[in-house]
Design a protein around this motif. Structure first.
Motif, PDB file in Angstrom:
ATOM      1  N   THR A 135      26.381  45.453  53.410  1.00  0.00           N
ATOM      2  CA  THR A 135      26.995  45.814  52.059  1.00  0.00           C
ATOM      3  C   THR A 135      26.131  44.983  50.863  1.00  0.00           C
ATOM      4  OG1 THR A 135      29.042  46.111  53.096  1.00  0.00           O
ATOM      5  CG2 THR A 135      29.070  45.286  50.741  1.00  0.00           C
ATOM      6  N   ILE A 136      25.746  45.665  49.855  1.00  0.00           N
ATOM      7  CA  ILE A 136      25.334  45.095  48.805  1.00  0.00           C
ATOM      8  C   ILE A 136      26.325  44.799  47.363  1.00  0.00           C
ATOM      9  CG2 ILE A 136      23.390  45.227  46.980  1.00  0.00           C
ATOM     10  CD1 ILE A 136      21.924  46.916  49.014  1.00  0.00           C
ATOM     11  N   PRO A 137      26.893  43.659  47.384  1.00  0.00           N
ATOM     12  CA  PRO A 137      27.856  43.777  45.971  1.00  0.00           C
ATOM     13  C   PRO A 137      27.269  44.010  44.701  1.00  0.00           C
ATOM     14  CG  PRO A 137      27.879  41.566  47.269  1.00  0.00           C
ATOM     15  CD  PRO A 137      26.665  42.408  47.662  1.00  0.00           C
ATOM     16  N   VAL A 138      27.958  45.057  44.092  1.00  0.00           N
ATOM     17  CA  VAL A 138      27.465  45.314  42.916  1.00  0.00           C
ATOM     18  C   VAL A 138      28.079  44.735  41.289  1.00  0.00           C
ATOM     19  CG1 VAL A 138      27.037  47.482  41.312  1.00  0.00           C
ATOM     20  CG2 VAL A 138      26.694  47.550  43.719  1.00  0.00           C
ATOM     21  N   ALA A 139      29.607  44.826  41.694  1.00  0.00           N
ATOM     22  CA  ALA A 139      29.963  44.307  40.513  1.00  0.00           C
ATOM     23  C   ALA A 139      31.675  44.170  40.910  1.00  0.00           C
ATOM     24  CB  ALA A 139      30.057  45.034  39.219  1.00  0.00           C
ATOM     25  N   ARG A 140      32.198  42.783  40.785  1.00  0.00           N
ATOM     26  CA  ARG A 140      33.746  42.494  40.949  1.00  0.00           C
ATOM     27  C   ARG A 140      34.336  43.033  39.649  1.00  0.00           C
ATOM     28  NH1 ARG A 140      36.313  36.813  41.506  1.00  0.00           N
ATOM     29  NH2 ARG A 140      35.486  36.816  39.487  1.00  0.00           N
ATOM     30  N   LEU A 141      35.372  43.864  39.675  1.00  0.00           N
ATOM     31  CA  LEU A 141      36.128  44.442  38.524  1.00  0.00           C
ATOM     32  C   LEU A 141      37.231  43.438  38.154  1.00  0.00           C
ATOM     33  CD1 LEU A 141      36.293  48.131  39.207  1.00  0.00           C
ATOM     34  CD2 LEU A 141      34.539  47.127  38.332  1.00  0.00           C
ATOM     35  N   VAL A 142      38.057  43.160  39.122  1.00  0.00           N
ATOM     36  CA  VAL A 142      39.152  42.388  38.964  1.00  0.00           C
ATOM     37  C   VAL A 142      39.628  41.310  39.938  1.00  0.00           C
ATOM     38  CG1 VAL A 142      40.290  44.225  37.230  1.00  0.00           C
ATOM     39  CG2 VAL A 142      40.847  43.947  39.835  1.00  0.00           C
ATOM     40  N   HIS A 143      40.467  40.312  39.768  1.00  0.00           N
ATOM     41  CA  HIS A 143      40.997  39.446  40.706  1.00  0.00           C
ATOM     42  C   HIS A 143      42.544  39.145  40.478  1.00  0.00           C
ATOM     43  CE1 HIS A 143      40.295  35.195  42.764  1.00  0.00           C
ATOM     44  NE2 HIS A 143      41.073  36.290  43.634  1.00  0.00           N
ATOM     45  N   ASP A 144      43.081  39.622  41.294  1.00  0.00           N
ATOM     46  CA  ASP A 144      44.594  39.612  41.280  1.00  0.00           C
ATOM     47  C   ASP A 144      45.321  38.732  42.011  1.00  0.00           C
ATOM     48  OD1 ASP A 144      47.123  40.723  40.431  1.00  0.00           O
ATOM     49  OD2 ASP A 144      46.797  42.561  41.398  1.00  0.00           O
ATOM     50  N   SER A 145      46.460  38.474  41.985  1.00  0.00           N
ATOM     51  CA  SER A 145      47.306  37.532  42.656  1.00  0.00           C
ATOM     52  C   SER A 145      48.401  37.903  43.542  1.00  0.00           C
ATOM     53  CB  SER A 145      47.798  36.413  41.774  1.00  0.00           C
ATOM     54  OG  SER A 145      47.123  35.872  40.711  1.00  0.00           O
ATOM     55  N   ASN A 146      49.114  37.324  44.397  1.00  0.00           N
ATOM     56  CA  ASN A 146      50.116  37.616  45.142  1.00  0.00           C
ATOM     57  C   ASN A 146      51.264  36.890  44.768  1.00  0.00           C
ATOM     58  OD1 ASN A 146      49.215  39.849  46.881  1.00  0.00           O
ATOM     59  ND2 ASN A 146      47.953  38.143  47.893  1.00  0.00           N
ATOM     60  N   VAL A 147      52.423  37.489  44.937  1.00  0.00           N
ATOM     61  CA  VAL A 147      53.723  36.796  44.549  1.00  0.00           C
ATOM     62  C   VAL A 147      54.543  36.985  45.678  1.00  0.00           C
ATOM     63  CG1 VAL A 147      54.851  38.828  43.260  1.00  0.00           C
ATOM     64  CG2 VAL A 147      55.463  36.116  42.859  1.00  0.00           C
ATOM     65  N   LEU A 245      51.350  32.870  44.154  1.00  0.00           N
ATOM     66  CA  LEU A 245      50.080  32.224  44.913  1.00  0.00           C
ATOM     67  C   LEU A 245      49.034  32.298  43.824  1.00  0.00           C
ATOM     68  CD1 LEU A 245      52.042  33.063  47.025  1.00  0.00           C
ATOM     69  CD2 LEU A 245      50.080  33.607  48.513  1.00  0.00           C
ATOM     70  N   ALA A 246      48.763  31.420  43.043  1.00  0.00           N
ATOM     71  CA  ALA A 246      47.695  31.046  41.922  1.00  0.00           C
ATOM     72  C   ALA A 246      47.541  29.670  41.605  1.00  0.00           C
ATOM     73  CB  ALA A 246      47.890  32.208  40.820  1.00  0.00           C
ATOM     74  N   GLU A 247      46.357  29.551  40.959  1.00  0.00           N
ATOM     75  CA  GLU A 247      46.277  28.228  40.265  1.00  0.00           C
ATOM     76  C   GLU A 247      47.261  27.654  39.304  1.00  0.00           C
ATOM     77  OE1 GLU A 247      42.717  29.767  42.110  1.00  0.00           O
ATOM     78  OE2 GLU A 247      44.114  30.532  40.733  1.00  0.00           O
ATOM     79  N   GLN A 248      47.685  29.015  38.440  1.00  0.00           N
ATOM     80  CA  GLN A 248      48.462  28.944  37.280  1.00  0.00           C
ATOM     81  C   GLN A 248      49.517  29.618  37.182  1.00  0.00           C
ATOM     82  OE1 GLN A 248      45.768  28.802  33.953  1.00  0.00           O
ATOM     83  NE2 GLN A 248      44.916  26.786  34.363  1.00  0.00           N
ATOM     84  N   ARG A 249      50.428  29.520  36.493  1.00  0.00           N
ATOM     85  CA  ARG A 249      51.539  30.609  36.291  1.00  0.00           C
ATOM     86  C   ARG A 249      51.069  31.677  35.688  1.00  0.00           C
ATOM     87  NH1 ARG A 249      57.758  28.132  34.968  1.00  0.00           N
ATOM     88  NH2 ARG A 249      57.600  26.289  36.704  1.00  0.00           N
ATOM     89  N   GLY A 250      51.499  32.825  36.076  1.00  0.00           N
ATOM     90  CA  GLY A 250      50.994  34.110  35.473  1.00  0.00           C
ATOM     91  C   GLY A 250      51.633  34.759  34.246  1.00  0.00           C
ATOM     92  N   SER A 251      51.091  35.480  33.604  1.00  0.00           N
ATOM     93  CA  SER A 251      51.611  36.143  32.368  1.00  0.00           C
ATOM     94  C   SER A 251      52.644  37.120  32.718  1.00  0.00           C
ATOM     95  CB  SER A 251      50.545  36.739  31.639  1.00  0.00           C
ATOM     96  OG  SER A 251      49.892  37.858  32.262  1.00  0.00           O
ATOM     97  N   THR A 252      52.644  37.987  33.807  1.00  0.00           N
ATOM     98  CA  THR A 252      53.634  38.790  34.133  1.00  0.00           C
ATOM     99  C   THR A 252      54.805  38.281  34.585  1.00  0.00           C
ATOM    100  OG1 THR A 252      51.877  40.193  35.158  1.00  0.00           O
ATOM    101  CG2 THR A 252      54.053  40.770  35.927  1.00  0.00           C
ATOM    102  N   LEU A 253      55.021  37.113  35.464  1.00  0.00           N
ATOM    103  CA  LEU A 253      56.220  36.433  35.612  1.00  0.00           C
ATOM    104  C   LEU A 253      56.199  34.849  35.436  1.00  0.00           C
ATOM    105  CD1 LEU A 253      56.502  38.007  39.088  1.00  0.00           C
ATOM    106  CD2 LEU A 253      58.047  38.553  37.232  1.00  0.00           C
ATOM    107  N   GLY A 309      48.555  42.386  34.152  1.00  0.00           N
ATOM    108  CA  GLY A 309      48.528  40.889  34.578  1.00  0.00           C
ATOM    109  C   GLY A 309      47.237  40.508  35.050  1.00  0.00           C
ATOM    110  N   LEU A 310      46.108  41.367  35.031  1.00  0.00           N
ATOM    111  CA  LEU A 310      44.890  41.256  35.503  1.00  0.00           C
ATOM    112  C   LEU A 310      43.870  40.533  34.587  1.00  0.00           C
ATOM    113  CD1 LEU A 310      44.281  44.611  37.172  1.00  0.00           C
ATOM    114  CD2 LEU A 310      44.561  42.429  38.352  1.00  0.00           C
ATOM    115  N   THR A 311      44.595  39.906  33.641  1.00  0.00           N
ATOM    116  CA  THR A 311      43.563  38.997  32.880  1.00  0.00           C
ATOM    117  C   THR A 311      43.870  37.416  33.037  1.00  0.00           C
ATOM    118  OG1 THR A 311      45.012  39.125  30.920  1.00  0.00           O
ATOM    119  CG2 THR A 311      43.427  40.612  30.947  1.00  0.00           C
ATOM    120  N   ASP A 312      44.631  37.038  34.241  1.00  0.00           N
ATOM    121  CA  ASP A 312      45.236  35.835  34.126  1.00  0.00           C
ATOM    122  C   ASP A 312      44.125  35.081  34.870  1.00  0.00           C
ATOM    123  OD1 ASP A 312      47.556  36.307  33.048  1.00  0.00           O
ATOM    124  OD2 ASP A 312      48.578  36.586  34.730  1.00  0.00           O
TER     125      ASP A 312
END
Length: 339
Positions: A135-147, A245-253, A309-312
């Motif tokens: 696999t050749i990584p081209v571009a990551r688009l987003v990095h989400d979290s879990n709750v 599950l994140a380093e900081q609180r999220g904007s959604t919750l 919430g994908l800009t957190d």
């Protein structure tokens, strides 16, 4: 005789001087012409796609991976100058789509979208090819979290209260619904419960709707989901948000505690990125990566990311940075799965 000799000498000298005058010193190589004012040197022409490209989406319609690429699609098509065909090939936590993609022509017109579930598949060797190295990584688009959400019937509302309740009731084993026990969901939940020292029962569901129905019906205690998907249930009072599950609180919750502030080392969340397979022409990879980077600045795309919430967390990553993420996640997942 003397006069004749002097005359011949003079003639020879005149010929020498005449020859010297006709000779020219060796010329220096001509310097490159300077561009005229306002001009720039000609750049290497970028690879241009001349027909539609295809993206193999390894999860079904409506999944986080699917909705992400469909939100980016208009901006990406504008930058590429050709249509982007989305082809969903779901099943086995992304393995079905990956194996399908591996058997497609790698001519620079077919790419795929992968998540950390594909790293897990590489470690568990559940694919029929060397997915990590091919696999050749081209571009990551987003990095989400879990709750982690809980039903209203459970006797705790925070992760601290859950820990205390489990300690006071050692026979109680909380159940957690998710869509991919063998994928990123299972690893993320496993990391969380290992860190807090609680045994849990993980239950697979075919869809988020099925998992949510089990929560509200009192059949499952908790569910692991994305903050955006969980927000509606928290706002309606049908579920309680236990921990993000994140380093900081999220904007959604924003009212929900996060593992970072609690000192719990559990941050794994799903990123979504576009990849190529070995053999894909480098010029096509470079052109697609450049188009994605330009599309990432699109106002409508950024408005959509913010709304879900994908800009957190930092999202876009080019080939080099995404390649580092690809390698680092392999090490992280290998360590977690070994425990």
């Amino acid at each position: 005789m003397k006069k004749k000799w002097l005359l011949m000498t003079a003639l020879v000298m005149m010929l020498v001087l005449a020859f010297a005058g006709c000779s020219k010193p060796a010329e220096e190589p001509a310097a490159p012409a300077e561009p005229a004012e306002g001009e720039t040197p000609a750049a290497t022409e970028e690879f241009k796609f001349d027909r539609p490209i295809e993206l193999i989406i390894t999860f079904g319609p409506g999944s986080g991976t699917d909705t992400t690429i469909r939100a980016l699609q208009p901006a990406l098509e504008k930058e590429l100058g050709v249509p982007v065909k989305i082809n969903n090939k779901e099943g086995a936590g992304g393995v079905v789509g990956a194996e399908f993609y591996a058997n497609q022509p790698h001519d620079g017109y077919v790419f795929a979208m992968y998540t950390p579930s594909h790293i897990i598949a590489a470690i568990n060797k559940t694919v029929n090819f060397d997915i990590f190295n091919e696999t050749i990584p081209v571009a990551r688009l987003v990095h989400d979290s879990n709750v982690l959400l809980a039903g209203t019937q459970v006797p705790y509302s925070t992760v601290g209260e859950m820990i205390e309740y489990c300690k006071a009731n050692p026979d109680y084993v909380p159940s957690v619904g998710m869509m991919s026990i063998q994928g990123i969901d299972g690893v993320a939940a496993g990391q969380l419960f290992d860190e807090i020292g609680i045994k849990a029962n993980f239950i697979p569901y075919a869809s988020g709707a099925e998992a949510n129905a089990a929560i509200m019906g009192g059949h499952t205690d908790m569910v692991l989901t994305s903050p955006f998907d969980g927000k509606a249930f928290v706002d309606s009072g049908d579920m309680k948000a236990i921990v993000l599950l994140a380093e900081q609180r999220g904007s959604t919750l924003p009212e929900t505690e996060c593992t970072g502030e609690l000192g719990i080392n559990a941050y794994i969340g799903p990123w979504r990125g576009i990849v190529a397979h070995n053999g894909t022409p480098q010029e096509a990879i470079d052109a697609l990566a450049a188009a994605i980077e330009r599309a990432d600045a699109d106002p409508e795309w950024n408005e959509w990311k913010q709304s879900v919430g994908l800009t957190d967390r930092p999202g876009f990553a080019g080939p080099e940075e995404f390649g580092q993420v690809w390698t680092e996640y392999y090490t992280i997942m290998e360590d977690l799965l070994a425990n």
